[in-house]
Design a protein around this motif. Structure first.
Motif, PDB file in Angstrom:
ATOM      1  N   VAL A  48      -8.101   7.556  -0.809  1.00 31.96           N
ATOM      2  CA  VAL A  48      -8.623   6.657   0.795  1.00 31.96           C
ATOM      3  C   VAL A  48      -7.896   5.531   0.692  1.00 31.96           C
ATOM      4  O   VAL A  48      -7.454   4.717  -0.342  1.00 31.96           O
ATOM      5  N   ASP A  49      -6.996   5.123   1.886  1.00 31.80           N
ATOM      6  CA  ASP A  49      -6.150   4.485   1.894  1.00 31.80           C
ATOM      7  C   ASP A  49      -6.966   3.502   3.011  1.00 31.80           C
ATOM      8  O   ASP A  49      -7.676   3.680   4.087  1.00 31.80           O
ATOM      9  N   VAL A  50      -7.184   1.818   2.144  1.00 27.95           N
ATOM     10  CA  VAL A  50      -8.134   1.362   2.575  1.00 27.95           C
ATOM     11  C   VAL A  50      -7.705  -0.167   2.983  1.00 27.95           C
ATOM     12  O   VAL A  50      -7.653  -1.137   2.994  1.00 27.95           O
ATOM     13  N   ALA A 103       0.828  -1.086  -0.068  1.00 31.78           N
ATOM     14  CA  ALA A 103      -0.130   0.263  -0.120  1.00 31.78           C
ATOM     15  C   ALA A 103       0.778   1.470  -0.073  1.00 31.78           C
ATOM     16  O   ALA A 103       0.977   2.309  -1.054  1.00 31.78           O
ATOM     17  N   SER A 104       2.015   1.423   0.695  1.00 32.73           N
ATOM     18  CA  SER A 104       2.750   2.220   0.573  1.00 32.73           C
ATOM     19  C   SER A 104       3.677   3.055  -0.847  1.00 32.73           C
ATOM     20  O   SER A 104       3.516   4.334  -0.900  1.00 32.73           O
ATOM     21  N   ALA A 105       4.052   1.584  -0.963  1.00 33.82           N
ATOM     22  CA  ALA A 105       4.652   1.727  -2.219  1.00 33.82           C
ATOM     23  C   ALA A 105       2.976   2.545  -3.737  1.00 33.82           C
ATOM     24  O   ALA A 105       3.923   3.434  -4.384  1.00 33.82           O
ATOM     25  N   GLY A 152      -4.503  -0.089  -1.235  1.00 33.08           N
ATOM     26  CA  GLY A 152      -4.793  -1.238  -0.199  1.00 33.08           C
ATOM     27  C   GLY A 152      -3.593  -2.139   0.140  1.00 33.08           C
ATOM     28  O   GLY A 152      -2.336  -1.828  -0.708  1.00 33.08           O
ATOM     29  N   THR A 153      -3.505  -3.191   0.589  1.00 34.50           N
ATOM     30  CA  THR A 153      -2.330  -4.135   1.092  1.00 34.50           C
ATOM     31  C   THR A 153      -3.816  -5.728   1.320  1.00 34.50           C
ATOM     32  O   THR A 153      -4.226  -5.655   1.530  1.00 34.50           O
ATOM     33  N   SER A 154      -2.812  -6.442   0.281  1.00 35.64           N
ATOM     34  CA  SER A 154      -3.025  -8.147   0.812  1.00 35.64           C
ATOM     35  C   SER A 154      -3.518  -9.141   2.147  1.00 35.64           C
ATOM     36  O   SER A 154      -3.782  -9.139   2.031  1.00 35.64           O
ATOM     37  N   ARG A 155      -1.971  -8.702   2.506  1.00 35.44           N
ATOM     38  CA  ARG A 155      -1.428  -9.071   3.514  1.00 35.44           C
ATOM     39  C   ARG A 155      -2.090  -8.948   5.229  1.00 35.44           C
ATOM     40  O   ARG A 155      -2.404  -9.885   6.426  1.00 35.44           O
ATOM     41  N   LYS A 156      -3.684  -8.023   5.449  1.00 39.64           N
ATOM     42  CA  LYS A 156      -3.798  -7.406   6.972  1.00 39.64           C
ATOM     43  C   LYS A 156      -5.040  -8.517   6.543  1.00 39.64           C
ATOM     44  O   LYS A 156      -5.361  -9.678   6.591  1.00 39.64           O
ATOM     45  N   TRP A 157      -6.596  -7.382   6.277  1.00 34.62           N
ATOM     46  CA  TRP A 157      -8.166  -8.387   6.356  1.00 34.62           C
ATOM     47  C   TRP A 157      -8.175  -8.959   5.370  1.00 34.62           C
ATOM     48  O   TRP A 157      -9.311  -9.130   5.694  1.00 34.62           O
TER      49      TRP A 157
HETATM   50  C1  PLP Z   1      -0.272  -1.351   6.879  1.00 32.56           C
HETATM   51  C2  PLP Z   1      -0.972   0.130   6.894  1.00 32.56           C
HETATM   52  C3  PLP Z   1      -0.570   0.423   5.694  1.00 32.56           C
HETATM   53  C4  PLP Z   1       0.479   0.728   4.699  1.00 32.56           C
HETATM   54  O1  PLP Z   1       0.773  -0.878   4.092  1.00 32.56           O
HETATM   55  P1  PLP Z   1       1.693  -1.497   3.391  1.00 32.56           P
HETATM   56  O2  PLP Z   1       1.202  -2.373   2.409  1.00 32.56           O
HETATM   57  O3  PLP Z   1       3.043  -1.996   4.651  1.00 32.56           O
HETATM   58  O4  PLP Z   1       2.317  -0.745   2.774  1.00 32.56           O
HETATM   59  C5  PLP Z   1      -0.966   1.757   5.216  1.00 32.56           C
HETATM   60  N1  PLP Z   1      -1.571   2.298   6.531  1.00 32.56           N
HETATM   61  C6  PLP Z   1      -2.070   1.714   6.931  1.00 32.56           C
HETATM   62  C7  PLP Z   1      -4.042   2.513   7.645  1.00 32.56           C
HETATM   63  C8  PLP Z   1      -1.783   0.718   7.315  1.00 32.56           C
HETATM   64  O5  PLP Z   1      -2.742   0.331   8.025  1.00 32.56           O
END
Ligand code: PLP
Length: 433
Positions: free
Chosen positions: A222-224, A103-105, A243-248
């Motif tokens: 929006v950062d999801v 998500a950061s990238a 957004g990102t894959s590894r969390k929810w």
């Molecule tokens: C984890 C997180 C990120 C970053 O996600 P990455 O995939 O680690 O870059 C960005 N915003 C929030 C709110 C997060 O919790």
């Protein structure tokens, strides 16, 4: 052992039953482990089938040829991008989604491409609205981009829980931080916020902010990363999402994504210039001309990636759709509500959310003189409980480090009982008591 938290309302039994069914399905889809996982907000457990999909793909890269295997996965990956789009809004489609490494990238590429220095319709928009709870890496990207573009970051007004105060936003506007007259939402060049922050299980009123931004003609990102999969992400109508894959989503590490509304994409520059995002301009004289972005969201692409990880995410998204996103979010919220009840006061730790906040994130403020990092370490070492310690550097609105527990659908209430008991044993105050 009751797997279903007692609900105060009378008519929730069907919902509870439903939650237990989905919970059992998700538990059985994962290998049993001696570790009590309560850390979905950092990295959730992937199912065995998701891991198998990845390893099978890795094998097929070696057997068939990596690019041949990738071609074979094209439909699956397009379907995954379509699912991500659908979870975010009916106005979005598979072509509006680009995979990134994180998500950061994705956020950094999106900001790099965002035309911030161009004046908006009113000609004087030089502010970007943010929130004090912004994820620190995002804030660093925002600061770098704002400095380069000559714009100023300003905080939207928030309440004591870090959620945007809509009343104050409507009535008083936004303080410019320099003693000048308040700024109205319509004066902003861009608004950015995480729907759910990393350091507190309190969602932003994202749909209400989205509506105000749309009415004022202000673009919204929006950062999801911390919300997709654990809370409703539809109906925000933002210009773009990361957004990102590894969390929810329970996908593998090393995959993120950016989603851009098609009418917005064509106004952006290039995220990371390469043959995957741009082409050479036609030279007319001896002056150097910049490359031309590829059409649509492709201008945010980066090229080389772990396709196996994308395949894993695609599989995890299939499981999420099969289970039903609404059933999953209800299960997660019910577990967290149970957890907040049993954890509040355990070993002197204080829950920082309202008990019924509709997220799976539980944060705990330490009793005086207790180091959350040390407690996290001893919980893992001695109890095999996996949770996170959040350092103050995570966001500007943190005053002290915290513990964060984050159950997913595969958890059971007994996992949270285990943590509550362990906190009593491993927190100094109660050890002597
Ligand atoms: C984890 C997180 C990120 C970053 O996600 P990455 O995939 O680690 O870059 C960005 N915003 C929030 C709110 C997060 O919790």
């Amino acid at each position: 052992m009751t797997d279903v938290p007692q609900q105060p309302a009378g008519d929730t039994r069907q919902g509870d039953l439903d939650g237990e069914q989905i919970g059992q399905r998700w538990r059985l889809a994962r290998r049993s482990t001696e570790v009590t996982h309560l850390d979905a907000a950092a990295a959730a457990r992937a199912s065995e089938a998701t891991i198998d999909a990845q390893t099978a793909f890795l094998r097929s890269e070696s057997e068939r040829g990596a690019y041949v295997a990738q071609l074979g996965a094209a439909d699956l990956l397009a379907a995954a991008r379509g699912t991500l789009a659908k979870l975010l809004g009916p106005e979005l489609g598979a072509d509006d989604v680009v995979f990134h490494q994180s998500a950061s990238a994705a956020f950094a590429a999106l900001l790099a491409a965002w035309p911030l220095s161009a004046p908006g319709p009113s000609g004087n928009r030089r502010f970007v609205g943010v929130v004090p709870g912004e994820f620190d890496s995002n804030l660093l990207a925002l600061e770098a981009r704002a400095a380069a573009a000559g714009v100023v970051l300003v905080d939207l007004p928030v309440d004591g829980q870090g959620a945007v105060d809509l009343d104050q936003l409507d009535r008083t506007g936004i303080a410019d931080g320099r003693g000048g007259p308040p700024i109205s939402l319509g004066d902003l060049a861009l608004v950015v916020f995480p729907q759910v922050p990393s350091q507190r299980g309190v969602p932003q009123p994202a749909a209400e902010i989205g509506r105000r931004c749309a009415d004022a003609g202000v673009p919204l990102i929006v950062d999801v990363a911390q919300s997709l999969g654990q809370t409703d992400t539809g109906g925000i109508g933002a210009s773009a999402y990361v957004g990102t894959s590894r969390k929810w989503l329970c996908g593998p590490r090393g995959v993120g994504f950016v989603v851009v509304r098609p009418d917005v994409a064509d106004q952006l520059g290039i995220g990371v210039p390469s043959g995957y995002s741009a082409r050479h301009a036609v030279h007319t004289g001896d002056q150097q001309v910049p490359p031309v972005p590829l059409p649509g969201a492709a201008r945010l692409a980066t090229g080389e990636a772990s396709i196996a990880a994308q395949v894993g995410l695609a599989h995890a998204l299939g499981e999420l759709v099969d289970a039903g996103p609404a059933r999953l979010t209800a299960r997660i919220a019910a577990l967290a509500a149970y957890g907040r009840r049993v954890l509040d006061g355990a070993g002197g730790w204080q829950v920082r959310e309202r008990l019924d906040e509709p997220t799976g994130i539980i944060t705990l403020a330490p009793p005086p003189g207790t180091d959350p990092m040390a407690v996290r370490d001893s919980l893992y070492r001695e109890e095999r409980i996996l949770i996170s310690a959040i350092p103050v550097g995570r966001s500007r609105d943190l005053r002290e480090p915290l513990l964060r527990a984050s159950p997913h659908a595969y958890n059971i209430p007994a996992d949270l009982d285990h943590l509550a008991h362990a906190l009593k044993v491993h927190s100094p105050r109660s050890r002597g008591a």
